[in-house]
Design an enzyme around this catalytic site. Structure first.
Site, PDB file in Angstrom:
ATOM      1  N   ASP A 136       7.625  17.261  44.104  1.00  0.00           N
ATOM      2  CA  ASP A 136       6.571  17.556  45.080  1.00  0.00           C
ATOM      3  C   ASP A 136       6.568  16.491  46.184  1.00  0.00           C
ATOM      4  O   ASP A 136       7.348  15.526  46.151  1.00  0.00           O
ATOM      5  CB  ASP A 136       5.222  17.618  44.339  1.00  0.00           C
ATOM      6  N   GLU A 175       8.283  20.815  49.323  1.00  0.00           N
ATOM      7  CA  GLU A 175       7.828  20.057  50.485  1.00  0.00           C
ATOM      8  C   GLU A 175       7.013  20.945  51.411  1.00  0.00           C
ATOM      9  O   GLU A 175       6.667  20.542  52.519  1.00  0.00           O
ATOM     10  CB  GLU A 175       9.086  19.416  51.104  1.00  0.00           C
ATOM     11  N   ASP A 201       0.377  26.503  48.959  1.00  0.00           N
ATOM     12  CA  ASP A 201       0.140  27.291  47.751  1.00  0.00           C
ATOM     13  C   ASP A 201      -0.516  28.628  48.126  1.00  0.00           C
ATOM     14  O   ASP A 201      -1.385  28.664  48.992  1.00  0.00           O
ATOM     15  CB  ASP A 201      -0.778  26.509  46.802  1.00  0.00           C
TER      16      ASP A 201
HETATM   17  C1  GLA Z   1       1.192  21.097  45.279  1.00  0.00           C
HETATM   18  C2  GLA Z   1       2.249  22.166  44.992  1.00  0.00           C
HETATM   19  C3  GLA Z   1       1.779  23.067  43.869  1.00  0.00           C
HETATM   20  C4  GLA Z   1       1.446  22.258  42.633  1.00  0.00           C
HETATM   21  C5  GLA Z   1       0.407  21.225  42.997  1.00  0.00           C
HETATM   22  C6  GLA Z   1       0.102  20.251  41.889  1.00  0.00           C
HETATM   23  O1  GLA Z   1       0.046  21.662  45.838  1.00  0.00           O
HETATM   24  O2  GLA Z   1       2.494  22.898  46.151  1.00  0.00           O
HETATM   25  O3  GLA Z   1       2.771  24.028  43.573  1.00  0.00           O
HETATM   26  O4  GLA Z   1       2.612  21.651  42.140  1.00  0.00           O
HETATM   27  O5  GLA Z   1       0.847  20.431  44.100  1.00  0.00           O
HETATM   28  O6  GLA Z   1      -0.878  19.368  42.319  1.00  0.00           O
END
Ligand code: GLA
Length: 486
Positions: A136, A175, A201
């Site tokens: 991440d 990313e 997300d």
């Molecule tokens: C980010 C990623 C997610 C998840 C969260 C965990 O938002 O995009 O897919 O891994 O972190 O905190």
């Protein structure tokens, strides 16, 4: 393809939950359908290291599973996942801090990233037995790092770990598209296969057992899905083994209807996007499971060229036709996405699909039936999606032979254009081929090695404009490029 803990369990993830989900995956038909990774996302580690810098985890969260195992050893859960014939995935951050410094719920934890410890951490993941690592970007973004630089270092550490343990560790770059990874992620640091997230997300996690009022308010909408799909369309960057990642799937989660499940599955399948299901697998409805395991949709997803679709027509506003060229000559996967409130009938215009002749077959994937080929008209209900496979003939391609360093003046002036590339690559390594276009778009294709005199084939989508293709690696010979008028 697999399962990821984040969407439905967020940072309460623990051994018990992962075992339960892995058992569900192994027994509900998903494993047979090809879902193989069980990935533990954020929350498994709270940032603690011992004096030697080794990661230390909570023993209650990660106990011994079998007699003879040590508590607090992540090898236990990896071995459990393997015992079900599945592969195991873990998670870290490319920066010093991870996303746990911005917790979705509960206390915040710093230092949950791997920066400063890449070599030890990726070796540790591999020694524990993990096959996959999602990396991440919370820390990388906070420190204003370059994604291309950090992830190349991550790849270097992974390659070192793989040499030591002899175990492949697949990299998932997360990313969020913030530094246009479609320009640098294919082949970054010499990686032979990877996926990179193209956006944020779909929705923050929905953890039922938390009874958190914030979580209770969260409901997935069709717009959430469509936004992720649109943000993820970078067809020039994607081909076999290098994939834009549209985010973990939310099939069957709160707010999802059967029609939304079809939109989700149809768009992710035609995009050859990673299918990492983030739902609670013990609670999937039979209808959702049937869609996830739909063999014909998965065959579209797993097509050898692994391309994304191109939007080829919008016969009425809000009715979109997307087509993806497949490895079998003359074959297209087609989506009719109806975003409107009215049911629609769309007729298939072969010319718009880049095809010639008359259709040999039109297959309705959801209903598993062949449609009449003459004047093929396909219905798509309001706010729903039809998924088809159309077979006819490719139009005659323009062929470009290559010289020693590339091909110049490739015409793709009618829009994004499908091409087939034949090459040999005896360098023993992934070879990077650059594609530069007058439209200003440039991208890289990463071509896996070929053995002896074998020819490799890749499908690609050229950017709109006149493009030049150049290759730098010695021992790489592009034999021929066939460009299909669209
Ligand atoms: C980010 C990623 C997610 C998840 C969260 C965990 O938002 O995009 O897919 O891994 O972190 O905190």
């Amino acid at each position: 393809m697999g399962w990821n803990s984040w969407n439905s369990f967020a940072n309460i993830v623990n051994s018990e939950i992962v075992q339960q989900q892995a058992r569900a995956l192994a027994s509900n038909g998903m494993k047979e359908a090809g879902y193989e990774y069980v990935v533990i996302d954020e929350g498994w580690w709270l940032g603690e290291r011992d004096a030697a810098g080794n990661i230390v985890v909570e023993t209650k969260q990660w106990p011994a599973i079998k007699p003879g195992e040590k508590e607090g050893d992540m090898a236990n859960i990896a071995a459990y996942i393997h015992s079900l014939g599945l592969k195991a995935g873990i998670y870290t951050d490319a920066g010093r801090d991870g996303c746990s410094m911005y917790p979705d719920s509960g206390p915040k934890y710093t230092n949950t990233g791997s920066e400063g410890h890449y070599e030890e951490d990726f070796l540790q993941f591999s020694k524990w037995g993990f096959d996959y690592v999602k990396v991440d970007w919370c820390g990388g973004a906070k420190e204003k790092r370059s994604g291309a630089v950090q992830y190349a270092q991550v790849v270097h550490a992974i390659q070192r770990a793989e040499k030591i343990t002899g175990r492949k560790l697949f990299l998932s770059i997360c990313e969020w598209g913030s530094q246009n990874p479609w320009f640098w992620a294919p082949g970054v640091g010499g990686v032979e296969s990877t996926i990179w997230r193209t956006g944020g997300d779909i929705i923050p996690p929905l953890v039922e057992s938390l009874h958190d009022p914030e979580h209770a308010k969260r409901v997935i909408t069709a717009k959430n899905l469509l936004d992720s799909f649109e943000a993820g369309m970078h067809p020039e960057a994607q081909h076999t083994d290098y994939y834009n990642d549209l985010d973990m799937m939310v099939m069957g989660m709160r707010g999802m209807t059967d029609a939304m499940d079809r939109i989700h599955m149809g768009l992710w399948a035609i995009s050859s996007a990673p299918l990492m299901v983030g739902s609670d697998l013990t609670r999937l409805s039979p209808a959702t499971l049937l869609l996830l395991n739909n063999k014909e949709a998965l065959a579209i997803h797993n097509d050898a060229y692994g391309l994304q679709p191109i939007k080829v027509a919008e016969p009425t506003r809000g009715v979109e036709i997307w087509a993806k060229p497949m490895a079998i000559p003359g074959r297209r996967a087609v989506v009719i996405l109806n975003r409107t409130d009215t049911p629609t009938q769309a007729s298939l215009d072969l010319d718009k699909l880049g095809l010639a002749g008359t259709p040999k077959s039109v297959r309705d994937v959801w209903n598993r039936r062949d449609l009449a080929t003459a004047n093929a008209a396909v219905s798509a209900p309001a706010h729903d999606l039809a998924l088809l496979v159309v077979d006819a003939e490719d139009k005659k391609p323009a062929e470009y032979p290559a010289n020693d360093s590339g091909i110049a003046g490739i015409e793709a002036t009618r829009g994004p254009t499908f091409a087939r590339l034949q090459y040999t690559n005896n360098s023993g390594q992934v070879a990077i081929v650059r594609v530069k276009s007058t439209s200003g778009l440039s991208t890289a294709l990463a071509l896996p090695p070929t053995a002896g005199s074998d020819t490799g084939a890749a499908g690609l989508i050229l950017p709109h404009g006149t493009a030049d293709l150049s290759f730098e690696a010695q021992q790489v010979v592009v034999r021929k490029l066939a460009v299909y008028a669209w």
